[in-house]
Scaffold this motif. Structure first.
Motif, PDB file in Angstrom:
ATOM      1  N   THR A   1       0.833  -1.200   0.000  1.00 23.38           N
ATOM      2  CA  THR A   1       0.000   0.000   0.000  1.00 23.38           C
ATOM      3  C   THR A   1       0.866   1.248   0.000  1.00 23.38           C
ATOM      4  OG1 THR A   1      -1.771  -1.128   1.216  1.00 23.38           O
ATOM      5  CG2 THR A   1      -1.778   1.281   1.237  1.00 23.38           C
ATOM      6  N   MET A   2       0.589   2.142  -0.943  1.00 21.88           N
ATOM      7  CA  MET A   2       1.255   3.432  -1.009  1.00 21.88           C
ATOM      8  C   MET A   2       0.240   4.525  -0.702  1.00 21.88           C
ATOM      9  SD  MET A   2       4.473   3.104  -1.730  1.00 21.88           S
ATOM     10  CE  MET A   2       5.673   2.011  -2.510  1.00 21.88           C
ATOM     11  N   TYR A   3       0.747   5.705  -0.398  1.00 27.05           N
ATOM     12  CA  TYR A   3      -0.109   6.824  -0.017  1.00 27.05           C
ATOM     13  C   TYR A   3       0.172   8.012  -0.929  1.00 27.05           C
ATOM     14  CZ  TYR A   3      -0.368   3.763   3.996  1.00 27.05           C
ATOM     15  OH  TYR A   3      -0.534   2.654   4.794  1.00 27.05           O
ATOM     16  N   THR A   4      -0.886   8.716  -1.303  1.00 28.27           N
ATOM     17  CA  THR A   4      -0.725   9.816  -2.245  1.00 28.27           C
ATOM     18  C   THR A   4      -1.817  10.856  -2.052  1.00 28.27           C
ATOM     19  OG1 THR A   4      -0.521  10.371  -4.600  1.00 28.27           O
ATOM     20  CG2 THR A   4      -2.091   8.661  -4.025  1.00 28.27           C
ATOM     21  N   ARG A   5      -1.523  12.087  -2.475  1.00 26.71           N
ATOM     22  CA  ARG A   5      -2.532  13.157  -2.518  1.00 26.71           C
ATOM     23  C   ARG A   5      -3.032  13.343  -3.938  1.00 26.71           C
ATOM     24  NH1 ARG A   5      -4.416  15.730   2.257  1.00 26.71           N
ATOM     25  NH2 ARG A   5      -4.681  17.625   1.022  1.00 26.71           N
ATOM     26  N   ASP A   6      -2.468  12.605  -4.871  1.00 29.10           N
ATOM     27  CA  ASP A   6      -2.864  12.698  -6.275  1.00 29.10           C
ATOM     28  C   ASP A   6      -4.158  11.921  -6.477  1.00 29.10           C
ATOM     29  OD1 ASP A   6      -3.152  12.748  -8.999  1.00 29.10           O
ATOM     30  OD2 ASP A   6      -1.125  12.062  -9.465  1.00 29.10           O
ATOM     31  N   GLY A   7      -5.265  12.634  -6.678  1.00 31.26           N
ATOM     32  CA  GLY A   7      -6.568  11.992  -6.819  1.00 31.26           C
ATOM     33  C   GLY A   7      -7.064  11.910  -8.246  1.00 31.26           C
ATOM     34  N   ASN A   8      -6.147  11.858  -9.199  1.00 30.37           N
ATOM     35  CA  ASN A   8      -6.524  11.770 -10.613  1.00 30.37           C
ATOM     36  C   ASN A   8      -6.819  10.311 -10.965  1.00 30.37           C
ATOM     37  OD1 ASN A   8      -6.945  12.231 -13.299  1.00 30.37           O
ATOM     38  ND2 ASN A   8      -4.834  12.762 -13.785  1.00 30.37           N
ATOM     39  N   PHE A   9      -8.069   9.872 -10.711  1.00 28.31           N
ATOM     40  CA  PHE A   9      -8.453   8.483 -10.935  1.00 28.31           C
ATOM     41  C   PHE A   9      -9.391   8.367 -12.145  1.00 28.31           C
ATOM     42  CE2 PHE A   9      -7.627   8.791  -6.337  1.00 28.31           C
ATOM     43  CZ  PHE A   9      -6.634   7.833  -6.220  1.00 28.31           C
TER      44      PHE A   9
ATOM     45  N   LYS B   1       9.301   9.811   0.479  1.00 28.67           N
ATOM     46  CA  LYS B   1       8.882   9.787  -0.921  1.00 28.67           C
ATOM     47  C   LYS B   1       9.461   8.554  -1.603  1.00 28.67           C
ATOM     48  CE  LYS B   1       7.922  14.659  -1.635  1.00 28.67           C
ATOM     49  NZ  LYS B   1       8.122  15.850  -2.498  1.00 28.67           N
ATOM     50  N   TYR B   2       8.593   7.909  -2.369  1.00 24.43           N
ATOM     51  CA  TYR B   2       8.997   6.680  -3.057  1.00 24.43           C
ATOM     52  C   TYR B   2       9.251   6.926  -4.541  1.00 24.43           C
ATOM     53  CZ  TYR B   2       8.806   1.920  -4.900  1.00 24.43           C
ATOM     54  OH  TYR B   2       9.102   0.745  -5.546  1.00 24.43           O
ATOM     55  N   GLY B   3       8.537   7.835  -5.126  1.00 22.77           N
ATOM     56  CA  GLY B   3       8.547   8.026  -6.577  1.00 22.77           C
ATOM     57  C   GLY B   3       7.140   7.852  -7.104  1.00 22.77           C
ATOM     58  N   GLU B   4       6.891   8.268  -8.332  1.00 25.13           N
ATOM     59  CA  GLU B   4       5.555   8.184  -8.934  1.00 25.13           C
ATOM     60  C   GLU B   4       4.521   8.949  -8.107  1.00 25.13           C
ATOM     61  OE1 GLU B   4       5.237   6.916 -11.825  1.00 25.13           O
ATOM     62  OE2 GLU B   4       7.189   5.917 -11.973  1.00 25.13           O
TER      63      GLU B   4
END
Length: 257
Positions: free
Chosen positions: A115-123, A186-189
């Motif tokens: 599981t990764m976490y992001t604020r990018d909500g472009n789904f 930060k992991y990337g992507e």
């Protein structure tokens, strides 16, 4: 005299580190949900206080000419402040108002899933009815499962993360928050991953359907800071050149007298 060379050199290294971070921020100024980074350098008084209390090194007098390596590069940090919202009128474009992160199932090239976490909500909704991001990774619900919808039925997403079709609750989007963001890296992507010691807590963030969160990078501020870094680097460079000229005189001219 030579000490000045090392002091100026470490100053140049510090400014180069700051420049690398600034250029990365500017490169991601249009990246959805990106959080800018910053650099620090440790003050002399802080380093002195630490070294005075450091018992790992014997407290013996240093020989005359002991070399101080100048400025010390501190830790880099991430600014998690809220970015501006941009309206898209797309139901599956999501933004978080408040502290928290979307949960995304990420599969590495080695086939490992986590599981990764992001604020990018472009789904987007696939033909099979699953919510995925631009990388094809699945958005997860509160049970840790993929979110599967009927692509032929109108979808409504409430601010609590509930996804409704035909008036019925189909799934609820999982939004996670953490007690201390220092345990995120930060992991990337545009992903974040937890490190040992991370403590997950309840999130008070609300989900805004039809919006995307822009990067929190202020381009003008970053450009101004880049100019300051460039000037500081040039100043240290001139010090090195001045020291080099002084050494040249000492070695090649005074030595002949």
């Amino acid at each position: 005299m030579v000490k000045g060379l090392y002091t100026a050199y470490t100053g140049m290294i510090n400014e180069q580190n700051r420049m690398d971070i600034l250029t990365n921020n500017l490169a991601n100024s249009a990246t959805t949900g990106f959080k800018k980074e910053g650099a620090t350098s440790e003050a002399f008084s802080d380093v002195l206080a630490y070294r005075i209390k450091d018992t790992s090194e014997a407290n013996i007098p240093k020989a005359l000419g002991y070399m101080n390596m100048g400025v010390k590069i501190g830790e880099n940090y991430t600014d998690y402040s809220q970015g501006a919202f941009q309206g898209t009128d797309n139901t599956f474009d999501l933004a978080l108002a408040g502290d928290g992160f979307f949960n995304v199932e990420f599969t590495s090239k080695a086939g490992e899933t986590k599981t990764m976490y992001t604020r990018d909500g472009n789904f987007t909704l696939t033909a099979a009815g699953q919510l995925v991001n631009k990388n094809g990774d699945f958005l997860l619900d509160t049970h840790g499962n993929h979110i599967t919808l009927n692509p032929l039925v109108e979808t409504k997403i409430e601010r609590n993360g509930g996804i409704y079709q035909n008036g019925a609750l189909v799934a609820t989007i999982q939004v996670s928050n953490f007690e201390d963001y220092n345990y995120l890296e930060k992991y990337g992507e545009n992903y974040l991953q937890t490190v040992e010691g991370a403590t997950e807590i309840a999130s008070d963030a609300t989900v805004r359907s039809g919006y995307l969160e822009a990067s929190n990078v202020q381009v003008v501020s970053e450009m101004v800071e880049m100019i300051n870094v460039t000037r500081a680097y040039e100043t240290n460079q001139k010090i090195v050149q001045a020291m080099d000229s002084t050494l040249d005189v000492a070695v090649n001219q005074l030595g002949k007298i």
